[in-house]
Design a protein around this motif. Sequence first.
Motif, PDB file in Angstrom:
ATOM      1  N   UNK A 293       4.518  10.343  11.024  1.00  0.00           N
ATOM      2  CA  UNK A 293       4.416   9.369  12.242  1.00  0.00           C
ATOM      3  C   UNK A 293       3.353   8.444  12.184  1.00  0.00           C
ATOM      4  N   UNK A 294       2.251   8.775  11.543  1.00  0.00           N
ATOM      5  CA  UNK A 294       1.165   7.893  11.630  1.00  0.00           C
ATOM      6  C   UNK A 294       1.153   7.013  10.565  1.00  0.00           C
ATOM      7  N   UNK A 295       1.992   7.098   9.406  1.00  0.00           N
ATOM      8  CA  UNK A 295       2.263   6.226   8.367  1.00  0.00           C
ATOM      9  C   UNK A 295       3.182   5.112   9.398  1.00  0.00           C
ATOM     10  N   UNK A 296       4.076   5.805   9.840  1.00  0.00           N
ATOM     11  CA  UNK A 296       5.103   4.701  10.242  1.00  0.00           C
ATOM     12  C   UNK A 296       4.626   3.887  11.299  1.00  0.00           C
ATOM     13  N   UNK A 297       3.716   4.746  12.060  1.00  0.00           N
ATOM     14  CA  UNK A 297       2.917   3.738  13.154  1.00  0.00           C
ATOM     15  C   UNK A 297       2.033   2.809  12.571  1.00  0.00           C
ATOM     16  N   UNK A 298       1.488   3.012  11.541  1.00  0.00           N
ATOM     17  CA  UNK A 298       0.645   1.981  10.894  1.00  0.00           C
ATOM     18  C   UNK A 298       1.412   0.962  10.291  1.00  0.00           C
ATOM     19  N   UNK A 299       2.622   1.225   9.868  1.00  0.00           N
ATOM     20  CA  UNK A 299       3.558   0.238   9.004  1.00  0.00           C
ATOM     21  C   UNK A 299       3.840  -0.968   9.893  1.00  0.00           C
ATOM     22  N   UNK A 300       3.431  -0.888  11.204  1.00  0.00           N
ATOM     23  CA  UNK A 300       3.772  -2.190  12.161  1.00  0.00           C
ATOM     24  C   UNK A 300       2.646  -3.274  11.522  1.00  0.00           C
ATOM     25  N   UNK A 301       1.555  -2.721  10.884  1.00  0.00           N
ATOM     26  CA  UNK A 301       0.387  -3.771  10.890  1.00  0.00           C
ATOM     27  C   UNK A 301       0.409  -3.961   9.330  1.00  0.00           C
ATOM     28  N   UNK A 302       1.407  -3.623   8.339  1.00  0.00           N
ATOM     29  CA  UNK A 302       1.304  -4.318   6.907  1.00  0.00           C
ATOM     30  C   UNK A 302       2.181  -3.389   6.202  1.00  0.00           C
ATOM     31  N   UNK A 303       2.250  -3.906   4.858  1.00  0.00           N
ATOM     32  CA  UNK A 303       3.134  -3.547   4.112  1.00  0.00           C
ATOM     33  C   UNK A 303       2.953  -2.103   3.360  1.00  0.00           C
ATOM     34  N   UNK A 304       3.069  -1.039   4.253  1.00  0.00           N
ATOM     35  CA  UNK A 304       2.959   0.456   3.783  1.00  0.00           C
ATOM     36  C   UNK A 304       4.419   0.724   3.122  1.00  0.00           C
ATOM     37  N   UNK A 305       4.395   1.766   2.088  1.00  0.00           N
ATOM     38  CA  UNK A 305       5.496   2.403   1.530  1.00  0.00           C
ATOM     39  C   UNK A 305       5.206   3.895   1.675  1.00  0.00           C
ATOM     40  N   UNK A 306       6.161   4.582   1.678  1.00  0.00           N
ATOM     41  CA  UNK A 306       5.872   6.145   1.787  1.00  0.00           C
ATOM     42  C   UNK A 306       6.077   6.760   0.434  1.00  0.00           C
ATOM     43  N   UNK A 307       5.318   7.402  -0.213  1.00  0.00           N
ATOM     44  CA  UNK A 307       5.649   8.186  -1.604  1.00  0.00           C
ATOM     45  C   UNK A 307       5.752   9.628  -1.414  1.00  0.00           C
TER      46      UNK A 307
ATOM     47  N   UNK B 139       0.768  -1.192  -0.006  1.00  0.00           N
ATOM     48  CA  UNK B 139      -0.154   0.021  -0.124  1.00  0.00           C
ATOM     49  C   UNK B 139       1.019   1.308   0.012  1.00  0.00           C
ATOM     50  N   UNK B 140       0.803   2.211  -1.091  1.00  0.00           N
ATOM     51  CA  UNK B 140       1.725   3.148  -1.133  1.00  0.00           C
ATOM     52  C   UNK B 140       1.105   4.362  -0.878  1.00  0.00           C
ATOM     53  N   UNK B 141       1.417   4.909   0.358  1.00  0.00           N
ATOM     54  CA  UNK B 141       0.814   6.163   0.832  1.00  0.00           C
ATOM     55  C   UNK B 141       1.441   7.484   0.254  1.00  0.00           C
ATOM     56  N   UNK B 142       0.858   8.222  -0.641  1.00  0.00           N
ATOM     57  CA  UNK B 142       1.574   9.400  -0.879  1.00  0.00           C
ATOM     58  C   UNK B 142       1.217  10.415   0.097  1.00  0.00           C
ATOM     59  N   UNK B 143       2.361  11.168   0.551  1.00  0.00           N
ATOM     60  CA  UNK B 143       2.185  12.303   1.339  1.00  0.00           C
ATOM     61  C   UNK B 143       1.442  13.455   0.720  1.00  0.00           C
ATOM     62  N   UNK B 144       0.982  14.492   1.663  1.00  0.00           N
ATOM     63  CA  UNK B 144       0.091  15.594   1.249  1.00  0.00           C
ATOM     64  C   UNK B 144       0.669  16.030  -0.039  1.00  0.00           C
ATOM     65  N   UNK B 145      -0.307  16.255  -0.909  1.00  0.00           N
ATOM     66  CA  UNK B 145      -0.040  16.991  -2.138  1.00  0.00           C
ATOM     67  C   UNK B 145      -0.947  18.008  -2.490  1.00  0.00           C
ATOM     68  N   UNK B 146      -0.918  18.810  -1.602  1.00  0.00           N
ATOM     69  CA  UNK B 146      -1.898  20.108  -2.158  1.00  0.00           C
ATOM     70  C   UNK B 146      -1.014  21.327  -2.628  1.00  0.00           C
ATOM     71  N   UNK B 147      -1.956  22.186  -3.081  1.00  0.00           N
ATOM     72  CA  UNK B 147      -1.348  23.321  -4.194  1.00  0.00           C
ATOM     73  C   UNK B 147      -1.490  22.854  -5.376  1.00  0.00           C
ATOM     74  N   UNK B 148      -1.116  23.879  -6.593  1.00  0.00           N
ATOM     75  CA  UNK B 148      -1.693  23.636  -7.779  1.00  0.00           C
ATOM     76  C   UNK B 148      -3.159  23.371  -7.816  1.00  0.00           C
ATOM     77  N   UNK B 149      -3.694  22.335  -8.491  1.00  0.00           N
ATOM     78  CA  UNK B 149      -5.037  22.030  -8.706  1.00  0.00           C
ATOM     79  C   UNK B 149      -5.748  21.526  -7.443  1.00  0.00           C
ATOM     80  N   UNK B 150      -4.804  21.274  -6.521  1.00  0.00           N
ATOM     81  CA  UNK B 150      -5.597  20.496  -5.198  1.00  0.00           C
ATOM     82  C   UNK B 150      -5.426  21.645  -4.066  1.00  0.00           C
TER      83      UNK B 150
END
Length: 594
Positions: A386-400, A340-351
């Motif tokens: 930090x929340x992504x890291x904590x949740x990574x203890x439960x399954x195959x998370x990736x940071x993008x 599961x690839x979690x992309x960190x906040x991408x605001x600005x531009x059209x978002x």
Amino acid sequence: MSNDIFTNKILKGIGVSSGIAYGKVRLLERGKIPINKRSIKKEQCDKEILKLKNAIKHAVDELNAIKQTLPDDEMRKHSFIIDAHILILQDDFFINSVINTIKADNINAEWALDIVVSRFLSSFENVDDPYLKERGQDIKYIYDRLVRILVKGKSSDINNFNLSGKVIIVAHDLSPADTIQLNLNNIYGFTTDVGGRTSHTSIVARALEIPAVVGAGNISSLVKNNDTIIVDGDEGIAIINPTKDIKKEYIAKQSHLKAQRREFLKLARLKSETRDGFKMRVGANIELLAEMDIMERYGAQGVGLYRTEYIYLSKKQLPTEEDHYHIYKNLAENKAMEYITIRTLDIGGDKFVSSVKMPVEINPAMGLRAIRLCIKEVGLFKTQLKSILRASAFGPLKILIPMISGIDEVRRAKEIIKECMEELSLKRIPFNRQIKFGIMIEVPSTCMISDKLSSEVDFFSIGTNDLIQYTLAIDRGNEYVSYLYEPMHPAILKMIKQTVENAHASNTEVALCGEIAGEALYTPILVALGLDEISMNAYAIPRVKKIIRGLDHSYCKELLQEIMKNDSGKENNLLLRKEMAKMFPNDFIKCYEE
Ligand code: PEP
Ligand code: MG
């Protein structure tokens, strides 16, 4: 004027949930409540303020009662929308604005409410961002409910709105509370006068696979109950009282689509592999937890892109570490997903999200966007990391990390992640220290230095939506230059090819998660480029898998070689269409000149 004059009347709207629905109209109309505007004496203000406070309490009670009656887990998943409305109703700024208007202008509660909400709405009107416009709609739902209570003593909810037989709901608009209360098993489709892709009704319709067209002009004033109607969620049209021939055509199209979807769904679980054994993972791009069922059913191997912006959009305040953690843990625990690839906040531009204060910029697409903002607002970034890291203890998370333009940003992001890891370790909070770290390749500079970047990260994810925008200098939201959007432009192909080669030279994996991943026409090129993964809207997966399974990697590479000799995107598209129509005659129409 009789509505019978409308035969075969076609209304163009926005197709927000795929599929064709055909059936009888059930009109959901409430009519606007006229409000009584009254000047009052100073000493009557307290009475009006009390009336307002009681109405707010009543509205909150009504919404809580609706939540209690949600029939099943599927619907309960959407109750966060009702919670958002309750939060707005209880918002001090909102309540005090109305109270102050009652006192300052000596007017009754309804009138003061009308003034305050009009002011809020006009500021929402002036923003281009569709997400933010929809949040204006939330205020409107709350306004309608409060006015009904103030004028009539209660809000006429569509409680027990009896649907005899299956119908197509036509409405001016559907509030989330309306949508949630309807027995969705009795609904073939939706069409509304207003709304956009990101309105809650659209999100629910997509999650439940009910065809829907929103923003269809004044459709609710053109139909009456029991008219027949076709809703085409792919074309984005609704046809009122279609003629026999049109009806026949659409019924045939509907059964073709259903058969195609059944056939595709059979393929969903099959391996994503070419005939000569080249494997390319197929993932899903999602924005909501509610999409988990769909991505599983449509055969995603993992989540290639989880766009986290919606977490910020569905809350008035900034989401807390716990808010993030709850969502990421839920995703991590989904055993059907390999990653599961979690992309960190991408605001600005059209978002755009309202809870993050952004400077006014002349050119926001090139401004303080995504990682640039996160590096500036480290606290905001760390909460999410930090929340992504904590949740990574439960399954195959990736940071993008999105919008990287150079190596310093990558190194800074890594430093911040390391700090987060240290903070968690100090508190003895478990996390996966080996969590995979990747960057989006969507700014042209990153393609040019992909050899250097590749040794800094575990994976790349190529975001062609932005890469095309920045390389070809075409604003992705600007209809006047959309004709220049050419994924097969030789420059784009060269950049992707070079990026994949550089990445593979240092054993770095490469995914591609822009819209082109879901367009089957481009599948042979993505296979030829040797991508490790493509990630797309879940509905597109089975078809793309079918194409991958019908191709030979060796043939795709030859085709790419031919294509690289061409001078323009147009020639490339033509050649691709020709080849695909030859290979997959049932999937591609011959629309080229021999
Ligand atoms: C992209 O830019 O291709 C991408 C996948 O991200 P987004 O569309 O969210 O910018
Ligand atoms: Mg992007």
